[in-house]
Design a protein around this motif. Structure first.
Motif: not given
Length: 249
Positions: A51, A70-71, A74, A173
């Motif tokens: 991501g 985004s991370a 994902a 994350t």
């Protein structure tokens, strides 16, 4: 060997980062061992990394909020997919986790293939940049740590299969961007495995590994992430032995 690398301004924030990571990864690691899904952390960490790579490819700043979103998206998406797979076909769950790790890693490599700094980005993703940690930079990780511990012990989300996957995805994350994929895996599995699931003993192994790894990194000018991983493994080997010797005595 030199003492110049033992600078408290560098090592102390890195150690606190390690302690924050251990605070969440040890209980999560114990649950991972209980469930028998050992490589889930590698897979989700790599998915979160993918991501980040996607966001970077789109021109977003690595440390910007859009990259973080985004991370997280994902990692959460794949965590939900794994939960669905666990319900539908638990027999093949570990195989799916392994395939997802390899696929995400290869996708990241392909996306970075046109980037002249790809090697550096890949190294940062795998080994991390724990020595670059600052006190201000620890605030997001500390916030995620507090929320994870609240959800795990206070709200008992650990008893919910879905809650486990969501907490796991968010925690990994946040951690992978500070310590890297390798240290995320080692922090989850090594202390819990060495201590037989006992939280206090696992914490002792984890803290000793981070302290010794950071000291070795500073003294011998070694990559901190790799040094800490190996120190964790050494402590895991020695720690149960010392316990048996003490009990025998």
């Amino acid at each position: 060997m030199t003492l110049d690398g033992l600078q408290p301004t560098i090592l102390l924030p890195a150690l606190v980062a390690g302690l924050l990571v251990l605070a969440t990864h040890i209980p999560l690691g114990r649950e991972v061992l209980r469930r028998g899904i050992i490589f889930i952390d590698l897979a989700i960490a790599q998915i979160a990394g993918l991501g980040i790579v996607i966001a970077s490819t789109l021109g977003f700043e690595i440390n910007g909020w859009r990259t973080q979103v985004s991370a997280v998206i994902a990692a959460l998406t794949w965590a939900l997919c794994l939960r669905w797979m666990e319900r539908k076909n638990p027999t093949h769950l570990e195989a799916v986790i392994g395939v997802s790790f390899v696929a995400a890693a290869c996708a990241a490599i392909l996306l970075m293939s046109q980037d002249p700094h790809a090697g550096e980005h890949l190294k940062d993703l795998l080994v991390g940049q724990i020595l670059w940690t600052t006190w201000d930079g620890l605030l997001p990780l500390a916030g995620v740590t507090a929320l994870t511990l609240l959800g795990w012990f206070g709200l008992r989300w650990r008893d919910s299969p879905l809650g486990f996957y969501l907490l796991f995805a968010i925690t990994v994350t946040a951690s992978v961007q500070v310590v890297g994929v390798y240290l995320v895996f080692a922090s989850l599995i090594v202390p819990a495995l060495a201590a037989g699931g006992r939280l206090v003993r696992a914490g002792a192994v984890g803290v000793a590994g981070y302290v010794l790894g950071l000291l070795a990194s500073g003294l011998f000018d070694l990559p901190a992430g790799a040094a800490i991983v190996l120190a964790l493994v050494v402590c895991a080997v020695i720690f149960p032995t010392s316990l048996r010797d003490g009990q025998a005595a």
